[in-house]
Design a protein around this motif. Structure first.
Motif, PDB file in Angstrom:
ATOM      1  N   THR A 135     -38.561  59.632  58.492  1.00  0.00           N
ATOM      2  CA  THR A 135     -39.158  58.879  59.528  1.00  0.00           C
ATOM      3  C   THR A 135     -39.244  57.372  58.843  1.00  0.00           C
ATOM      4  O   THR A 135     -39.850  57.122  58.066  1.00  0.00           O
ATOM      5  CB  THR A 135     -40.694  59.387  59.436  1.00  0.00           C
ATOM      6  N   PHE A 136     -38.817  56.724  59.659  1.00  0.00           N
ATOM      7  CA  PHE A 136     -38.485  55.262  59.473  1.00  0.00           C
ATOM      8  C   PHE A 136     -38.267  54.731  58.121  1.00  0.00           C
ATOM      9  O   PHE A 136     -38.879  53.920  57.421  1.00  0.00           O
ATOM     10  CB  PHE A 136     -39.798  54.672  59.824  1.00  0.00           C
ATOM     11  N   PRO A 137     -37.160  55.331  57.295  1.00  0.00           N
ATOM     12  CA  PRO A 137     -36.894  55.088  55.835  1.00  0.00           C
ATOM     13  C   PRO A 137     -36.338  53.546  55.762  1.00  0.00           C
ATOM     14  O   PRO A 137     -35.741  53.117  57.011  1.00  0.00           O
ATOM     15  CB  PRO A 137     -35.653  55.872  55.552  1.00  0.00           C
ATOM     16  N   ASP A 138     -36.693  52.848  54.747  1.00  0.00           N
ATOM     17  CA  ASP A 138     -36.085  51.790  54.664  1.00  0.00           C
ATOM     18  C   ASP A 138     -34.553  51.757  54.733  1.00  0.00           C
ATOM     19  O   ASP A 138     -33.907  52.643  54.080  1.00  0.00           O
ATOM     20  CB  ASP A 138     -36.230  51.042  53.181  1.00  0.00           C
ATOM     21  N   PRO A 139     -33.719  50.945  55.757  1.00  0.00           N
ATOM     22  CA  PRO A 139     -32.261  50.909  56.035  1.00  0.00           C
ATOM     23  C   PRO A 139     -31.528  50.824  54.671  1.00  0.00           C
ATOM     24  O   PRO A 139     -30.386  51.473  54.708  1.00  0.00           O
ATOM     25  CB  PRO A 139     -31.960  50.321  57.152  1.00  0.00           C
ATOM     26  N   GLN A 140     -31.945  49.863  53.619  1.00  0.00           N
ATOM     27  CA  GLN A 140     -31.285  49.581  52.499  1.00  0.00           C
ATOM     28  C   GLN A 140     -29.683  48.882  53.011  1.00  0.00           C
ATOM     29  O   GLN A 140     -28.954  49.524  52.721  1.00  0.00           O
ATOM     30  CB  GLN A 140     -30.994  50.626  51.668  1.00  0.00           C
ATOM     31  N   ILE A 141     -30.043  47.870  53.696  1.00  0.00           N
ATOM     32  CA  ILE A 141     -28.866  47.462  54.098  1.00  0.00           C
ATOM     33  C   ILE A 141     -27.708  46.695  53.290  1.00  0.00           C
ATOM     34  O   ILE A 141     -26.622  46.704  53.382  1.00  0.00           O
ATOM     35  CB  ILE A 141     -29.208  46.299  55.257  1.00  0.00           C
ATOM     36  N   LYS A 142     -28.351  46.103  52.188  1.00  0.00           N
ATOM     37  CA  LYS A 142     -27.747  45.604  51.262  1.00  0.00           C
ATOM     38  C   LYS A 142     -26.659  46.364  50.443  1.00  0.00           C
ATOM     39  O   LYS A 142     -27.164  47.293  50.192  1.00  0.00           O
ATOM     40  CB  LYS A 142     -28.497  44.562  50.115  1.00  0.00           C
ATOM     41  N   TYR A 143     -25.286  46.113  50.151  1.00  0.00           N
ATOM     42  CA  TYR A 143     -24.245  47.017  49.691  1.00  0.00           C
ATOM     43  C   TYR A 143     -25.020  47.625  48.665  1.00  0.00           C
ATOM     44  O   TYR A 143     -24.782  48.875  48.051  1.00  0.00           O
ATOM     45  CB  TYR A 143     -23.267  46.432  49.460  1.00  0.00           C
TER      46      TYR A 143
ATOM     47  N   HIS B  29     -29.770  53.999  47.515  1.00  0.00           N
ATOM     48  CA  HIS B  29     -31.200  54.420  47.904  1.00  0.00           C
ATOM     49  C   HIS B  29     -31.420  54.768  49.499  1.00  0.00           C
ATOM     50  O   HIS B  29     -32.287  55.175  49.948  1.00  0.00           O
ATOM     51  CB  HIS B  29     -32.269  53.306  47.642  1.00  0.00           C
ATOM     52  N   ARG B  30     -30.153  54.675  50.054  1.00  0.00           N
ATOM     53  CA  ARG B  30     -30.311  55.033  51.675  1.00  0.00           C
ATOM     54  C   ARG B  30     -30.358  56.443  51.815  1.00  0.00           C
ATOM     55  O   ARG B  30     -29.535  57.445  51.078  1.00  0.00           O
ATOM     56  CB  ARG B  30     -28.974  54.410  52.131  1.00  0.00           C
TER      57      ARG B  30
ATOM     58  N   THR C 285     -29.826  58.580  53.980  1.00  0.00           N
ATOM     59  CA  THR C 285     -28.687  59.514  54.638  1.00  0.00           C
ATOM     60  C   THR C 285     -27.425  59.040  54.002  1.00  0.00           C
ATOM     61  O   THR C 285     -26.349  59.698  54.531  1.00  0.00           O
ATOM     62  CB  THR C 285     -28.613  59.083  56.201  1.00  0.00           C
ATOM     63  N   ASN C 286     -27.137  58.623  52.717  1.00  0.00           N
ATOM     64  CA  ASN C 286     -26.118  58.420  52.266  1.00  0.00           C
ATOM     65  C   ASN C 286     -25.507  60.090  51.923  1.00  0.00           C
ATOM     66  O   ASN C 286     -26.178  60.888  51.830  1.00  0.00           O
ATOM     67  CB  ASN C 286     -25.989  57.581  50.979  1.00  0.00           C
ATOM     68  N   ARG C 287     -24.278  59.880  51.402  1.00  0.00           N
ATOM     69  CA  ARG C 287     -23.545  61.172  51.067  1.00  0.00           C
ATOM     70  C   ARG C 287     -24.287  62.218  49.935  1.00  0.00           C
ATOM     71  O   ARG C 287     -24.122  63.422  50.311  1.00  0.00           O
ATOM     72  CB  ARG C 287     -22.001  60.582  50.614  1.00  0.00           C
ATOM     73  N   LYS C 288     -24.552  61.475  49.024  1.00  0.00           N
ATOM     74  CA  LYS C 288     -25.205  62.281  47.970  1.00  0.00           C
ATOM     75  C   LYS C 288     -26.562  62.869  48.315  1.00  0.00           C
ATOM     76  O   LYS C 288     -26.717  64.008  48.160  1.00  0.00           O
ATOM     77  CB  LYS C 288     -25.669  61.033  46.835  1.00  0.00           C
ATOM     78  N   PHE C 289     -27.334  62.149  49.075  1.00  0.00           N
ATOM     79  CA  PHE C 289     -28.827  62.655  49.675  1.00  0.00           C
ATOM     80  C   PHE C 289     -28.387  63.878  50.754  1.00  0.00           C
ATOM     81  O   PHE C 289     -29.029  65.027  50.876  1.00  0.00           O
ATOM     82  CB  PHE C 289     -29.501  61.703  50.304  1.00  0.00           C
TER      83      PHE C 289
ATOM     84  N   TYR D 221     -24.808  53.878  61.054  1.00  0.00           N
ATOM     85  CA  TYR D 221     -24.303  54.278  59.932  1.00  0.00           C
ATOM     86  C   TYR D 221     -24.210  55.612  59.536  1.00  0.00           C
ATOM     87  O   TYR D 221     -23.374  56.350  59.081  1.00  0.00           O
ATOM     88  CB  TYR D 221     -25.037  53.520  58.642  1.00  0.00           C
ATOM     89  N   THR D 222     -25.362  56.363  59.786  1.00  0.00           N
ATOM     90  CA  THR D 222     -25.533  57.824  59.909  1.00  0.00           C
ATOM     91  C   THR D 222     -24.529  58.424  60.657  1.00  0.00           C
ATOM     92  O   THR D 222     -24.021  59.613  60.517  1.00  0.00           O
ATOM     93  CB  THR D 222     -27.154  58.076  60.108  1.00  0.00           C
TER      94      THR D 222
END
Ligand code: SAM
Length: 223
Positions: A122-130, A135-136, A138-142, A168-169
Motif C-alpha cells: 500500500t503506497f510504497p515509496d516508489p524509490q525512483i532514483k536508480y 529498495h523498490r 516490486t523489484n525482481r528480488k522482492f 514499472y511494475t
C-alpha cells in the motif's frame, strides 16, 4: 511526532498482545519461532494476508474488520506508526490482525514456504532514483521472495499513486511472464475496482487524494 510520544508508543507496543517484535538476530539465524506457526498465534488456520510497509495499519485493520475469516499481519520497521493500528484493533476487539516489526527484506525468514495467501503493498515509496532500485518493493528480488512465501493461488495487490511504480511494475511483470489478474490506472474514476480497493484509504492515500492524484491498482500472481 515528538521523541517522548514515540517512546511512549514503543513502550505500549511491548505490552500489546497483537504486536510482535522479534530481534534481528533471532530472525536471520532462522530461529524465529512463529515462522511456519502463524496459525498457532491466531488460534486457527485461516488464510494469512500481509500488508508490507503498513504504516499506521489502515489496510490491515480495515480488511480485518471486513474479512473475519482471514488473518492479517501488518509489517513495518516503524513501530511508532503501526502502534495506531494495533491500538485500534485492541480497542475494537478485532482478533484477526497483528503487527510485526521487521524489515520486509527478511520476509522469507518470517514466513514459511506457502504460508501466505495474499500480500498488499500500500503506497510504497516508489524509490525512483536508480541507486534506490534495490529498495523498490516490486523489484525482481522482492518478487522472488513473495513467490517463496505465497501459496499456489497466492496473489499480490499493489495500490499506489505513483505512475512510475505502476508502469514499472506492469512492465516487469509482463517481461518476466507473471500473471496480471487486474490493473486499473485510476481506481476512483474507471469502473471495475474491487470493493476492498475503493473502501479503505490509508494515511498517504488521503494526502494524494486531497492533492487530486489518481490512485492505481494492480493484482498479480508471481509465477
Ligand atoms: C510511504 S509509507 C506508506 C505507509 C502506508 N502503507 C500508507 O499508505 O499510509 C511506507 C512505509 O513502509 C515502511 N517500509 C519501507 N521499506 C521498508 C522495509 N524495507 N522494511 C520495513 N518497512 C518498510 C516505512 O517504514 C513506511 O511506514
Amino acid at each position: 511526532m515528538g521523541s517522548k510520544n514515540k517512546l511512549r508508543r514503543f513502550k505500549e507496543n511491548e505490552t500489546f498482545e497483537n504486536v510482535i517484535q522479534p530481534g534481528r538476530e533471532e530472525v536471520v539465524s532462522g530461529n524465529f519461532s512463529l515462522k511456519g506457526k502463524w496459525a498457532e498465534h491466531f488460534g486457527n488456520d485461516h488464510p494469512i494476508v500481509l500488508e508490507l510497509g503498513c504504516g499506521k495499519g489502515e489496510y490491515s485493520v480495515g480488511l480485518a474488520r471486513k474479512y473475519p475469516g482471514k488473518n492479517f499481519i501488518g509489517v513495518d520497521i516503524k513501530g511508532a506508526r503501526f502502534w495506531r493500528g494495533a491500538k485500534t484493533a485492541l480497542e475494537e476487539n478485532i482478533p484477526n490482525v497483528a503487527f510485526l516489526r521487521s524489515q520486509i527484506e527478511l520476509i522469507t525468514d518470517l514466513f514459511a514456504e506457502g504460508e501466505v495467501s495474499e500480500i498488499w503493498l500500500t503506497f510504497p515509496d516508489p524509490q525512483i532514483k536508480y541507486k534506490r532500485t534495490k529498495h523498490r518493493l516490486t523489484n525482481r528480488k522482492f518478487l522472488e521472495k513473495y513467490k517463496q512465501v505465497l501459496n499456489q493461488e497466492g496473489c499480490v495487490h499493489l495500490k499506489t499513486d505513483s505512475e512510475f511504480l505502476h508502469g514499472y511494475t506492469l512492465g516487469l511483470l509482463q517481461g518476466l511472464g507473471h500473471e496480471i489478474c487486474y490493473a486499473n490506472h485510476d481506481v476512483y474514476k474507471n469502473e471495475g475496482s474491487p470493493e476492498e480497493v475503493l473502501g479503505i484509504q490509508t494515511f498517504y492515500e488521503n494526502q494524494y487524494l486531497e492533492a487530486g492524484k489518481a490512485i492505481t491498482y494492480i493484482r498479480f500472481k508471481v509465477k
